[in-house]
Design a protein around this motif. Structure first.
Motif, short mmCIF file in Angstrom:
data_model
loop_
_atom_site.label_atom_id
_atom_site.label_comp_id
_atom_site.label_asym_id
_atom_site.label_seq_id
_atom_site.Cartn_x
_atom_site.Cartn_y
_atom_site.Cartn_z
N LEU A 129 50.59 13.36 16.43
CA LEU A 129 49.67 12.26 16.67
C LEU A 129 49.18 11.72 15.33
CD1 LEU A 129 49.68 14.02 19.34
CD2 LEU A 129 47.40 13.08 19.76
N SER A 130 48.63 10.52 15.35
CA SER A 130 48.17 9.91 14.10
C SER A 130 47.00 10.70 13.50
CB SER A 130 47.74 8.47 14.35
OG SER A 130 46.70 8.41 15.31
N VAL A 131 46.86 10.58 12.18
CA VAL A 131 45.67 11.09 11.50
C VAL A 131 44.56 10.09 11.82
CG1 VAL A 131 44.63 11.68 9.29
CG2 VAL A 131 47.08 12.09 9.67
N VAL A 153 46.86 22.05 13.72
CA VAL A 153 45.68 21.20 13.78
C VAL A 153 45.09 21.04 12.38
CG1 VAL A 153 43.39 20.90 14.77
CG2 VAL A 153 45.19 21.98 16.12
N THR A 154 44.87 19.79 12.00
CA THR A 154 44.22 19.49 10.72
C THR A 154 42.88 18.82 11.00
OG1 THR A 154 46.34 19.18 9.60
CG2 THR A 154 44.40 18.25 8.54
N ILE A 155 41.80 19.38 10.44
CA ILE A 155 40.47 18.79 10.53
C ILE A 155 39.93 18.65 9.12
CG2 ILE A 155 38.14 19.01 11.45
CD1 ILE A 155 39.24 20.74 13.67
N ASN A 156 39.71 17.40 8.72
CA ASN A 156 39.34 17.09 7.34
C ASN A 156 40.39 17.68 6.39
OD1 ASN A 156 37.05 15.58 8.16
ND2 ASN A 156 35.88 17.49 8.41
N ASP A 157 40.03 18.65 5.57
CA ASP A 157 41.01 19.18 4.60
C ASP A 157 41.55 20.55 5.01
OD1 ASP A 157 40.68 16.98 2.93
OD2 ASP A 157 38.93 17.88 1.96
N LYS A 158 41.25 21.00 6.22
CA LYS A 158 41.65 22.33 6.65
C LYS A 158 42.70 22.25 7.75
CE LYS A 158 39.83 26.70 8.45
NZ LYS A 158 38.62 27.41 8.97
N SER A 210 34.98 13.48 12.30
CA SER A 210 35.94 14.31 11.57
C SER A 210 37.32 13.66 11.57
CB SER A 210 36.05 15.70 12.21
OG SER A 210 34.83 16.40 12.09
N VAL A 211 37.97 13.64 10.42
CA VAL A 211 39.34 13.14 10.33
C VAL A 211 40.27 14.27 10.76
CG1 VAL A 211 41.13 12.24 8.81
CG2 VAL A 211 38.74 11.57 8.46
N HIS A 212 41.11 14.01 11.76
CA HIS A 212 41.88 15.10 12.34
C HIS A 212 43.27 14.64 12.76
CE1 HIS A 212 39.88 13.05 15.71
NE2 HIS A 212 40.90 13.44 16.47
N ALA A 213 44.15 15.61 12.97
CA ALA A 213 45.52 15.34 13.41
C ALA A 213 46.03 16.52 14.21
CB ALA A 213 46.43 15.06 12.22
N LEU A 214 46.97 16.23 15.11
CA LEU A 214 47.57 17.26 15.97
C LEU A 214 49.08 17.13 15.89
CD1 LEU A 214 47.41 19.42 18.26
CD2 LEU A 214 47.31 17.51 19.89
N ASP A 269 46.83 7.32 9.14
CA ASP A 269 48.27 7.48 8.91
C ASP A 269 48.94 7.70 10.25
OD1 ASP A 269 50.61 7.85 7.18
OD2 ASP A 269 50.56 9.91 7.89
N ASP A 270 50.10 7.05 10.44
CA ASP A 270 50.79 7.16 11.73
C ASP A 270 52.28 6.94 11.53
OD1 ASP A 270 50.81 7.32 14.69
OD2 ASP A 270 51.49 5.25 14.53
N ARG A 271 53.09 7.90 11.95
CA ARG A 271 54.53 7.79 11.76
C ARG A 271 55.16 6.75 12.67
NH1 ARG A 271 56.82 13.62 13.76
NH2 ARG A 271 55.52 14.23 11.97
#
Length: 467
Positions: free
Chosen positions: A387-389, A408-413, A429-433, A461-463
């Protein structure tokens, strides 16, 4: 070489509630195991064609790409229309695309949402028409009528040209008395909207009769852009193009139009009664799809998507159950289903646009529950997809992994979650799955907050090019 050109537009109004604005009928499996789009392409097997060119709009691009991928025909071959401008401009875009690869390209223009029972008869008609198209004729496929039909336009045939006929006249949809006369005469065919002609010949005729459309399409194709599997034309130029059908723009004006009779069990699947006609009926004339129990029921079509549907003592009905809507209609009045869709639009209801289950390029989500300040979704992410950031201004999210593996990305983790593990994403929170695994990732998402609309998303960001 024959280049299939498949027109895959549509608004999803006549087969509501299964068909919707963002998921029209060509993407549904209504007649066989494959979708109508896939069946359209499948029946080309044996003709010996080039890769198909699919024309659709922005909203349907990922649906179209996924369905082509499933049958091994995705090959950077989807032209995206910035706006709908009917069939004449759409075919012009396809013609110019085909000519870039083959100066002698033949275009086989098809609709994505038709059903044809006898695929071999269709293929035989294409082969029969091919030498005429190569010689510069514009061939249309006229359906041998089985009954007087007021919902189709007609083609009146003229003098014979070998095994085909000259087109004497295109006729608008008639009243029932006129339709009966047409069928009784034996000299009229239903207008199928399918054609075979040289790409260069079509453009010549379009330039002669509608230079405004020709010029607009030429300009739109001068600055195309590649985007994943899609071809994007110049939106500003294409928006200036007049909207016109190929019949009005070219076929009714040209002196080179021929019609080939086609008797192949054609159906444009334009209503629920058409699906009843196509379906396998029981001894009482009922057609059932899904979990259905009848008692003293006759000549009724029932489609049950995900629940038991029962009927008692009824006849001549259409009953369609989906996850979020139910339609009950007289089988003789199903053409008026579009009036329900118009009413839904006037009320601003999402049931005319979306299903409860919504497909995305990375997978799908099903909105299984919602209430004041909360919403619950079942999310499926395909293997290797992401999924998109993104970030939300108004909602927090809680994810619980049901099966598979989630990165799973949340902020810088970044962390890995597996079955029965969960994580919380706070507002802002900026996140991605991402699914890094080999099997689908299934998770439950609980959203909470004062606003839960799909437009509360900021993509970084989105592929899939959706930023």
């Amino acid at each position: 070489m024959i280049y299939p050109v498949v027109m895959a537009g549509g608004t999803g109004s006549r087969l509501w509630p299964m068909s919707r604005e963002l998921y029209p009928k060509q993407f549904l499996s209504l007649v066989g195991e494959k979708t109508l789009l896939q069946e359209t392409l499948k029946r080309l097997n044996g003709i010996g064609t080039a890769s198909p060119v699919l024309i659709c709009n922005e909203d349907h691009r990922f649906l179209a790409a996924e369905q082509l991928r499933q049958i091994g025909l995705l090959d950077h071959n989807i032209i995206l229309e910035p706006v709908g401008r009917n069939t004449a401009p759409a075919i012009a875009l396809a013609a110019q695309t085909a000519l870039e690869s083959d100066a002698d390209a033949l275009l086989l223009v098809l609709a994505a949402d038709h059903a044809i029972a006898d695929a071999e008869a269709f293929r035989a008609a294409v082969r029969q028409a091919e030498p005429f198209a190569e010689a510069g004729e514009l061939v249309t496929f006229g359906i041998v009528p089985t009954h007087a039909e007021t919902g189709y336009g007609y083609i009146r045939r003229g003098e014979a040209v070998d095994t085909l006929f000259k087109v004497a006249q295109f006729v608008e949809k008639p009243n029932i008395v006129t339709a009966n006369d047409y069928v009784a005469s034996g000299g009229y065919y239903w207008n199928s909207g399918m054609f075979l002609f040289r790409a260069d010949r079509y453009l010549e005729e379009l330039k002669a009769y509608r230079p405004d459309i020709f010029d607009a399409c030429q300009t739109a194709m001068k600055t195309t852009q590649s985007d994943l599997d899609f071809i994007r034309v110049d939106a500003v130029a294409f928006e200036q193009c007049p909207s016109e059908s190929v019949d009005y723009a070219v076929m009714e004006k040209t002196s080179r139009a021929l019609v080939i009779p086609l008797d192949a069990g054609w159906n444009d699947v334009g209503s629920w009664s058409a699906l009843w006609e196509l379906g396998e009926k029981d001894e009482y004339g009922n057609v059932c799809e899904g979990d259905v129990i009848h008692y003293k029921t006759e000549n009724t079509y029932v489609l049950a998507e995900n629940a038991l549907v029962t009927t008692v003592g009824v006849k001549d009905l259409v009953i369609v159950q989906t996850k979020d809507a139910v339609l009950v209609a007289d089988i003789h009045q199903v053409q008026d289903v579009k009036r329900i869709v118009s009413e839904l639009k006037s009320q601003g209801r999402e049931e005319c646009r979306l299903h409860r289950e919504v497909y995305r390029p990375w997978g799908k989500y099903d909105s299984i529950d919602n209430g004041k300040r909360y919403q619950v979704k079942r999310i499926t992410v395909k293997p290797g997809e992401k999924l998109s950031v993104q970030m939300h201004h108004h909602r927090a999210e809680h994810w619980v992994v049901v099966s598979g593996t989630a990165n799973v990305t949340i902020n810088d983790k970044t962390q890995m979650l597996t079955e029965n593990q969960s994580i919380y994403i706070s507002v802002g929170s900026v996140h991605a799955l991402e699914n890094p695994g080999k099997i689908p990732l299934e998770l439950i998402e609980v959203q909470s907050g004062p606003y839960l609309g799909e437009d509360d998303v900021v993509r970084f960001d989105d592929r899939y090019g959706r930023c």
